[in-house]
Design a protein around this motif. Structure first.
Motif, PDB file in Angstrom:
ATOM      1  N   GLU A  86       0.825  -1.208   0.000  1.00  0.00           N
ATOM      2  CA  GLU A  86       0.000   0.000   0.000  1.00  0.00           C
ATOM      3  C   GLU A  86       0.862   1.263   0.000  1.00  0.00           C
ATOM      4  N   ALA A  87       2.076   1.150   0.537  1.00  0.00           N
ATOM      5  CA  ALA A  87       2.978   2.302   0.558  1.00  0.00           C
ATOM      6  C   ALA A  87       3.801   2.416  -0.723  1.00  0.00           C
ATOM      7  N   GLY A  88       3.547   1.536  -1.678  1.00  0.00           N
ATOM      8  CA  GLY A  88       4.251   1.604  -2.950  1.00  0.00           C
ATOM      9  C   GLY A  88       5.547   0.816  -3.010  1.00  0.00           C
ATOM     10  N   THR A  89       5.812   0.010  -1.996  1.00  0.00           N
ATOM     11  CA  THR A  89       7.030  -0.802  -1.964  1.00  0.00           C
ATOM     12  C   THR A  89       6.808  -2.096  -2.739  1.00  0.00           C
ATOM     13  N   ASP A  90       7.804  -2.500  -3.511  1.00  0.00           N
ATOM     14  CA  ASP A  90       7.728  -3.769  -4.233  1.00  0.00           C
ATOM     15  C   ASP A  90       8.034  -4.895  -3.254  1.00  0.00           C
ATOM     16  N   VAL A  91       7.121  -5.870  -3.145  1.00  0.00           N
ATOM     17  CA  VAL A  91       7.252  -6.908  -2.130  1.00  0.00           C
ATOM     18  C   VAL A  91       6.878  -8.258  -2.713  1.00  0.00           C
ATOM     19  N   VAL A  92       7.653  -9.276  -2.346  1.00  0.00           N
ATOM     20  CA  VAL A  92       7.384 -10.664  -2.719  1.00  0.00           C
ATOM     21  C   VAL A  92       7.247 -11.470  -1.438  1.00  0.00           C
ATOM     22  N   LEU A  93       6.189 -12.267  -1.333  1.00  0.00           N
ATOM     23  CA  LEU A  93       5.981 -13.133  -0.173  1.00  0.00           C
ATOM     24  C   LEU A  93       6.095 -14.587  -0.617  1.00  0.00           C
ATOM     25  N   LEU A  94       6.865 -15.359   0.134  1.00  0.00           N
ATOM     26  CA  LEU A  94       7.058 -16.781  -0.147  1.00  0.00           C
ATOM     27  C   LEU A  94       6.486 -17.600   1.004  1.00  0.00           C
TER      28      LEU A  94
ATOM     29  N   GLY B 243      -0.678  -4.914  -4.876  1.00  0.00           N
ATOM     30  CA  GLY B 243       0.509  -5.041  -5.703  1.00  0.00           C
ATOM     31  C   GLY B 243       1.545  -6.036  -5.233  1.00  0.00           C
ATOM     32  N   ALA B 244       1.333  -6.689  -4.080  1.00  0.00           N
ATOM     33  CA  ALA B 244       2.288  -7.683  -3.598  1.00  0.00           C
ATOM     34  C   ALA B 244       2.231  -8.937  -4.468  1.00  0.00           C
ATOM     35  N   ARG B 245       3.369  -9.609  -4.592  1.00  0.00           N
ATOM     36  CA  ARG B 245       3.437 -10.862  -5.329  1.00  0.00           C
ATOM     37  C   ARG B 245       3.567 -12.011  -4.324  1.00  0.00           C
ATOM     38  N   LEU B 246       2.608 -12.919  -4.343  1.00  0.00           N
ATOM     39  CA  LEU B 246       2.586 -14.035  -3.408  1.00  0.00           C
ATOM     40  C   LEU B 246       2.846 -15.338  -4.145  1.00  0.00           C
ATOM     41  N   HIS B 247       3.748 -16.129  -3.588  1.00  0.00           N
ATOM     42  CA  HIS B 247       4.047 -17.448  -4.149  1.00  0.00           C
ATOM     43  C   HIS B 247       3.907 -18.498  -3.041  1.00  0.00           C
TER      44      HIS B 247
END
Length: 427
Positions: free
Chosen positions: A50-58, A200-204
């Motif tokens: 939400e703050a515009g940070t690019d984030v990936v969750l595994l 915008g988060a990417r979850l795997h």
């Protein structure tokens, strides 16, 4: 999950579907990589995105696979320890700071549910900590006084009012906490995941982290089929940790906890038992908990694992206990059964670790994961975003501290629960 009906039980049966995700099978670069798809990791992913940070969750398995998808669903404020024990254990600054943060934690949970329209059976009617005998009532009066000195909206109810709210005369009184409530825990986790993806988060999922290292000044985590390079790592795998940060699992003692869910109660039974839908637990050392789900199923639980001899012993005890508490549903069938593991630290308080520069994690929720996990996920995101300085964090960074005789203690808790329940409620 993983074809095990005793892992998530009712919650998997009734939660909305999880968002579509895939396993990581490529090399990615991001600002922050999060390891673990429970409340802490999902909250951090949501707030960062939400703050515009690019984030990936595994996530090693599925969203909410660990304690987030197995717990009772009580949105509690604080921790098990008494409020005055926070400053005694952590010092006056960190103690009061952490207590205030966790005391307000349920409000953050409610706000996220409202803002993101999360379908998770939220009940805002509070919780009732039920007193077993005079000693239990004295404990609750002390807890209430300590919270009330800090302005918290708690009230001690007498036996008559407790009986009216709960539907049994078994308790000497109760402590009503209107900050708290109940929800469907797996549905909440899946809702946080959906909101994080939308932000915008990417979850795997099915993407267990097997190795960690550094390359060109950045952090790198590897899975079986891919890797992620990042500036920051949040370790949010908690008591189910494996791989590079298995020390989180090793610094906590497993306490098993099971739940049984009845078939839906009749309208008349629902008017008599928890008509206000408060979530409840008692003051026994081997405690019991109970609450209603949206469909009117009574979810009844206690310490113990539904495996081996424990499965029969705990279910037989639950039947006897229900007969004493609520004789009108003494023979109602159980529809689901499941259990999981609570990670307990040696002081029953959470911990903040810096495993390496840029590698951070909270752990040790001690059976209070919903509100603290959500809150600490936000705190870690705020720290990474530069909004909270290290000196202003709710806990100091500490090194993992391994408890002595962990395996023996875990065996003792599981066997002790069986002994207590084999003998309990027979007279």
């Amino acid at each position: 999950m993983l074809n095990n009906p005793r892992s998530h039980g009712l919650w998997e049966k009734t939660a909305p579907p999880a968002p579509q995700t895939t396993a990581l099978n490529e090399s990615l670069s991001t600002d922050v990589v999060i390891v673990g798809g429970g409340y802490t990791g999902l909250s951090a992913a949501l707030h960062l995105a939400e703050a515009g940070t690019d984030v990936v969750l595994l996530e090693a398995h599925e969203v909410g696979f660990g304690g987030a998808g197995r717990n009772v669903g009580l949105i509690n404020a604080g921790m098990w320890v008494m409020p005055d024990d926070f400053p005694r254990e952590l010092g006056p600054i960190y103690g009061e700071r952490l207590l205030e943060l966790l005391g307000n934690g349920p409000y953050l949970v409610r706000d996220l549910i409202d803002r993101h329209d999360i379908d998770c059976e939220l009940e805002r009617s509070g919780t009732l900590h039920c007193a077993v005998g005079a000693d239990g009532l004295k404990e609750l009066e002390q807890r209430a006084a300590q919270w009330q000195r800090r302005g918290a909206p708690l009230a001690v109810l007498d036996a008559a009012e407790t009986e009216r709210r709960v539907g049994t005369s078994a308790y000497a009184g109760s402590l009503l906490d209107m900050r708290a409530g109940t929800l469907q825990p797996l549905a909440y986790a899946r809702g946080l995941a959906k909101a994080a993806i939308a932000a915008g988060a990417r979850l795997h999922t099915d993407s267990a982290v097997v190795a960690y290292g550094e390359r060109d000044g950045r952090r790198v985590v590897r899975t079986a089929q891919g890797e992620v390079k990042a500036d920051w790592i949040i370790v949010a795998s908690e008591a189910y940790s494996t791989g590079p940060w298995e020390v989180i699992r090793q610094e906590q003692v497993y306490l098993p906890y099971f739940n049984l869910a009845t078939v839906p109660l009749s309208d008349a039974q629902l008017r008599a038992i928890l008509p206000g839908r408060e979530g409840c637990w008692d003051t026994r050392e081997v405690l019991s908990s109970f609450r209603m789900d949206k469909a009117g199923r009574l979810v009844f639980g206690s310490v113990g694992a539904l495996r081996g001899t424990g499965a029969g012993i705990h279910k037989a005890w639950a039947r006897r206990s229900l007969r004493r508490l609520f004789p009108q549903i003494a023979d109602i069938p159980f529809e689901c059964e499941w259990y999981g593991m609570i990670g307990m630290t040696d002081n029953a308080l959470p911990r903040l670790h810096k495993f390496a520069p840029g590698v951070l994690g909270f752990c040790g929720y001690n059976g209070r994961g919903i509100s603290p996990g959500t809150t600490f996920g936000r705190i870690l995101s705020e720290h990474i975003l530069g909004r909270i300085a290290e000196v202003d964090l709710p806990l100091p960074f500490t090194d993992p501290r391994l408890p002595p005789l962990r395996a023996a203690k875990e065996a003792y808790y599981e066997l002790g629960a069986q002994i207590a329940h084999f003998a309990g409620e027979r007279f």
